[in-house]
Design a protein around this motif. Structure first.
Motif, PDB file in Angstrom:
ATOM      1  N   LEU A  35       0.918  -1.180   0.117  1.00  0.00           N
ATOM      2  CA  LEU A  35       0.025   0.272  -0.009  1.00  0.00           C
ATOM      3  C   LEU A  35       0.956   1.185  -0.141  1.00  0.00           C
ATOM      4  O   LEU A  35       0.626   2.327  -0.754  1.00  0.00           O
ATOM      5  N   LYS A  38       2.836   1.640  -3.633  1.00  0.00           N
ATOM      6  CA  LYS A  38       1.663   0.939  -4.610  1.00  0.00           C
ATOM      7  C   LYS A  38       2.023   1.308  -6.010  1.00  0.00           C
ATOM      8  O   LYS A  38       1.628   0.581  -6.635  1.00  0.00           O
ATOM      9  N   SER A  66      -2.663  -7.056  -5.730  1.00  0.00           N
ATOM     10  CA  SER A  66      -2.815  -5.681  -5.590  1.00  0.00           C
ATOM     11  C   SER A  66      -3.303  -4.640  -6.536  1.00  0.00           C
ATOM     12  O   SER A  66      -3.393  -3.763  -6.408  1.00  0.00           O
TER      13      SER A  66
END
Length: 166
Positions: A35, A38, A66
């Motif tokens: 995250l 990213k 992801s």
């Protein structure tokens, strides 16, 4: 450059309890790192094992990607994850290969295997299954993918010779 990490989890019955709990914690850590980075880090997590119905079959499930899934998807799946069934590692690695990005000058790819044992799926066991699993790992490695394979055990002194072969 970009980093592509494919984490594959053994979800056979023997991976239940504290082993699975610790694996989920590691997945959560990698998820959080993804995250933060990213734009440059991509994570795919697969679980492998077998169905547990009357027609037992090897099973690979993409638990998280992801590039496609939301943080809510991750939280939902990993809060309900359970271990059950057999360990058809090499058979599952054949299917997993298509999800692993090849390394090139702009991309570094990693395949991380987390397991607590050697392949076991009816007659698919012993040295034959471990050798087949090694062949599948070498096919992944041929795409310039770095391989990290971790043996999960609650007994530090325990070693598995078949796992070492794979």
């Amino acid at each position: 450059f970009n980093i592509h990490t494919h984490l594959s989890i053994d979800l056979s019955g023997s991976m239940g309890g504290s082993k699975l709990h610790n694996v989920v914690r590691l997945c959560s850590l990698l998820f959080k790192i993804t995250l933060v980075y990213k734009n440059n880090m991509h994570l795919v997590i697969t679980g492998r094992g077998s169905t547990v119905d009357a027609n037992v079959k090897p099973l690979v499930a993409v638990l998280y990607n992801s590039d496609e899934d939301t943080p809510q998807t991750f939280m939902s799946i990993f809060s309900r994850l359970r271990a059950n069934g057999y360990t058809p590692d090499g058979l599952c690695f054949t299917a997993i290969r298509k999800y692993i990005k090849r390394s090139d000058p702009t991309t570094k790819s990693y395949f991380i295997n987390l397991s607590d044992g050697a392949p076991f799926y009816f007659e698919y066991t012993g040295i034959k299954a471990a050798t087949h699993t090694l062949e599948e790992v070498n096919k992944i490695r041929a795409n310039n993918v770095k391989i990290l394979s971790y043996f999960i055990s609650e007994q530090p002194e325990y070693q598995n010779e078949l796992f070492d072969i794979m």
